[in-house]
Design a protein around this motif. Sequence first.
Motif, mmCIF file in Angstrom:
data_model
loop_
_atom_site.group_PDB
_atom_site.id
_atom_site.type_symbol
_atom_site.label_atom_id
_atom_site.label_comp_id
_atom_site.label_asym_id
_atom_site.label_seq_id
_atom_site.Cartn_x
_atom_site.Cartn_y
_atom_site.Cartn_z
ATOM 1 N N ARG A 183 5.032 8.969 -6.727
ATOM 2 C CA ARG A 183 5.720 9.456 -5.184
ATOM 3 C C ARG A 183 5.322 9.856 -3.725
ATOM 4 O O ARG A 183 6.320 9.964 -3.104
ATOM 5 C CB ARG A 183 4.834 11.072 -5.571
ATOM 6 N N VAL A 184 3.946 8.919 -4.129
ATOM 7 C CA VAL A 184 3.979 8.572 -2.642
ATOM 8 C C VAL A 184 4.936 7.136 -2.439
ATOM 9 O O VAL A 184 5.181 7.809 -1.018
ATOM 10 C CB VAL A 184 2.252 8.183 -2.311
ATOM 11 N N MET A 185 4.857 6.227 -2.766
ATOM 12 C CA MET A 185 6.107 5.262 -2.163
ATOM 13 C C MET A 185 6.953 5.809 -1.909
ATOM 14 O O MET A 185 7.589 5.246 -1.378
ATOM 15 C CB MET A 185 5.305 4.448 -3.322
ATOM 16 N N THR A 186 7.159 6.504 -3.124
ATOM 17 C CA THR A 186 8.931 6.840 -2.644
ATOM 18 C C THR A 186 8.785 7.696 -1.056
ATOM 19 O O THR A 186 10.008 7.482 -0.204
ATOM 20 C CB THR A 186 9.254 8.155 -3.343
ATOM 21 N N ALA A 187 8.015 8.971 -1.117
ATOM 22 C CA ALA A 187 7.511 8.890 0.668
ATOM 23 C C ALA A 187 7.776 8.160 1.714
ATOM 24 O O ALA A 187 8.240 8.103 2.728
ATOM 25 C CB ALA A 187 6.693 10.269 0.814
ATOM 26 N N LYS A 216 8.904 5.250 1.607
ATOM 27 C CA LYS A 216 10.009 4.060 1.617
ATOM 28 C C LYS A 216 10.165 5.568 2.957
ATOM 29 O O LYS A 216 11.456 5.287 3.447
ATOM 30 C CB LYS A 216 10.818 3.840 0.479
ATOM 31 N N CYS A 217 10.845 6.686 2.657
ATOM 32 C CA CYS A 217 11.803 7.396 2.791
ATOM 33 C C CYS A 217 11.196 7.488 4.903
ATOM 34 O O CYS A 217 12.170 7.927 5.641
ATOM 35 C CB CYS A 217 11.790 8.598 2.607
ATOM 36 N N ARG A 218 9.824 7.544 4.761
ATOM 37 C CA ARG A 218 9.292 6.998 6.130
ATOM 38 C C ARG A 218 9.554 5.896 7.329
ATOM 39 O O ARG A 218 9.197 6.178 8.076
ATOM 40 C CB ARG A 218 7.984 7.808 6.529
ATOM 41 N N GLY A 219 10.132 4.946 6.706
ATOM 42 C CA GLY A 219 10.260 3.718 7.088
ATOM 43 C C GLY A 219 8.766 3.265 7.197
ATOM 44 O O GLY A 219 9.140 1.900 7.737
ATOM 45 N N VAL A 220 8.192 3.564 6.505
ATOM 46 C CA VAL A 220 7.369 2.201 6.398
ATOM 47 C C VAL A 220 7.991 0.770 6.025
ATOM 48 O O VAL A 220 8.757 0.594 4.989
ATOM 49 C CB VAL A 220 6.125 1.890 5.019
ATOM 50 N N ARG A 221 7.156 0.117 6.824
ATOM 51 C CA ARG A 221 7.734 -1.777 6.214
ATOM 52 C C ARG A 221 7.901 -1.668 4.942
ATOM 53 O O ARG A 221 6.903 -1.916 4.282
ATOM 54 C CB ARG A 221 6.654 -2.895 7.222
ATOM 55 N N PRO A 222 9.571 -2.789 4.811
ATOM 56 C CA PRO A 222 9.936 -3.243 3.038
ATOM 57 C C PRO A 222 8.157 -4.394 2.586
ATOM 58 O O PRO A 222 7.663 -4.265 1.384
ATOM 59 C CB PRO A 222 11.013 -3.618 3.357
ATOM 60 N N GLU A 223 7.754 -4.841 3.735
ATOM 61 C CA GLU A 223 6.822 -5.968 3.403
ATOM 62 C C GLU A 223 5.800 -5.901 2.908
ATOM 63 O O GLU A 223 5.060 -5.522 1.655
ATOM 64 C CB GLU A 223 6.756 -6.492 4.322
ATOM 65 N N SER A 224 5.384 -4.000 3.665
ATOM 66 C CA SER A 224 4.231 -3.500 3.360
ATOM 67 C C SER A 224 4.213 -2.204 2.272
ATOM 68 O O SER A 224 2.914 -2.806 0.843
ATOM 69 C CB SER A 224 3.664 -2.251 3.937
ATOM 70 N N ILE A 225 5.646 -2.514 1.388
ATOM 71 C CA ILE A 225 5.934 -1.659 0.435
ATOM 72 C C ILE A 225 5.876 -2.750 -0.593
ATOM 73 O O ILE A 225 4.840 -2.138 -2.116
ATOM 74 C CB ILE A 225 6.850 -0.868 0.065
ATOM 75 N N GLY A 226 5.764 -4.184 -0.769
ATOM 76 C CA GLY A 226 5.805 -5.142 -1.508
ATOM 77 C C GLY A 226 4.788 -5.048 -1.965
ATOM 78 O O GLY A 226 4.161 -5.332 -2.824
ATOM 79 N N GLU A 227 3.962 -5.853 -0.547
ATOM 80 C CA GLU A 227 2.139 -6.023 -0.918
ATOM 81 C C GLU A 227 1.475 -4.371 -1.964
ATOM 82 O O GLU A 227 1.172 -5.208 -2.767
ATOM 83 C CB GLU A 227 1.753 -6.239 0.333
#
Length: 619
Positions: A226-230, A232-243
């Motif tokens: 749920r945190v990561m989905t939020a 991604k919706c807020r526009g956090v960098r894809p590289e940070s999501i991947g890390e």
Amino acid sequence: MDKHHYHHHHPPTQSQLTPAKSSRQRYNEWIFRDVPSDITIEVNGVTFALHKFPLVSRCGRIRKLVSDHRDNAISKVELLSLPGGVETFEQAAKFCYGINFEITSSNVAQLCCISDYLEMTEKFSTRNLNSRANEYLDTVVTKNLEMAVEVLKQSENLLPLADNLKIISRCIDAIASKACVEQIASSFSRLEYSSSGRLHMSRQVKGETDWWIKDLSVLRVDMYQRVMTAMKCRGVRPESIGESLMSYAEKELTSLYNLNNKKGDTFNSLGHEGIVVETIVGLLPVEKMSVPLTFLFGLLRAAIMLDCAAACRTDLERRIGSQLDLVTLDDLLIPSLRSKDDTLFDVDVVHRILVNFSQQDDSEDEMEDGDCDGDGFESDGPVSPSQTALDKVSRLVDNYLVEIAPEINLKLSKFIDVAGSLPAHARTVHDGLYRAIDVYLKAHQGLSEFDKKKLCKLIDFHKLSPEAVAHAAQNERLPIQSIVQVLYIEQLRLRNALGCNDLDDNYKPPVQHQSWRINSGGLSAAMSPKDNYASLRRENRELKLELTRLRMRLNDFEKEHVCMKRSMERSNSRNVLSSFSKKISKMSLFGHHSYSSRGSTSPSRHSQRTDSKVTVMTD
């Protein structure tokens, strides 16, 4: 860390509790001993001898219970499914008695839940526990990312009440917003002016990562999702999501690394790991290169090992297929976890990855027909791979085929599926494919002639290098039809090297060779298989003799070239040109007589029958 203190006339030391003491001993330290108890509260087997007046003044739930049993003078209440358990109830009771305790990130979620359960709201008392806990949550916790993560961690055992009270959603929104704002601030801090006066963003320092990535790894998988989905919706960098996904996988899937030597039946118990893999795959950013290919392959191996949902594996195969030109051979060598009679490596998975890659190329025509939508924007469809990418993938596939070809259990159909999964124009040179097929033929010597022919149809012998053609011409593992075709191709190359076509325009190759590239490879129905085979052997011998003659002429040509070069150094240009024209004339006559002499020996009746047969057979 910010803490809220609530003071009363009782000394603060009374609230100092020792973890080693039991719950009964703890509450006996702060309970009124000079006033007899008139109500007993039981929570999870622990009883609290308390007083009705302080409880009723703050707790709406207990007030209703007491009032409903006024005639009977209720003396014992058992609270079932109390959120937070014994310790949280003790803190709520302290609040009713006016005793100090601290609201922190480690207990605020429990206090919000128990105050709702006990109805400790403003309706029954001003500045009650519910309003104070929620005030701390909104003014302190949501302003601090670490504290918000801690509250989420505590909320994992308070579902669904923590969800209904929006404790979780408030913390998740706070975390996503905080991470996004910090990344924007970081981007602005990297803006700088170049020497030309232009504003640009400096490169990110290697090894610099978002500090919150490790913090999120403590969350349970459902909360983490749920945190990561939020984010991604807020526009956090894809590289940070991947890390963050890689960090979470490293923590949650460590047990998988110790399972390589265990039997497959132990994988069925890994329900948690399977859920983690499926969750991480579902959270992967759509952008390419947001996570390394090695991580995708690691997830794919885990998904196969844990027998995850087909959609999970299909998504990974599609992602890998879209970046197949960056894959290494070691990545493709995925161990097979099936029965002992299967291959060592999972060939089916690699085949599906190749199909995904090839589908990008298949979509090229569709993209050309409508590469823009009605509004004039570019389509988001798959992009056809470049020829450079095709070359890399074709070499990768051929090396993979060489690696798996020696396996005895590798079925011919699977080998052909992998070899033929790339588009025809992907391979500009067929040397690698020929090598792989030769290894397969060597390891599977029991193949029938029909299967050998079927396998060798994959090779375009015109795309073999001269060295590969020379090897194939002497390769007895190939079917006889393929050897004849190779010999004819080598013959044409030698003739082209000698310039025979330019020197003798009237020359035409024999009928059977002329039709070799046009007609089918089926046997003639008018002849028995034995006669067909014998005819092909004769044709093979004739081509070898012709190649021998051509090689001798090519050697003569090279010797004459050396002599002419020496003559040019010793004589003037006019004499050299005269000598050169005489030598060329002599070689041309030799070539003409050679071809005519071969032509004069072939027109026997049996030879004509052979020509007819080859025309039908060598399509």
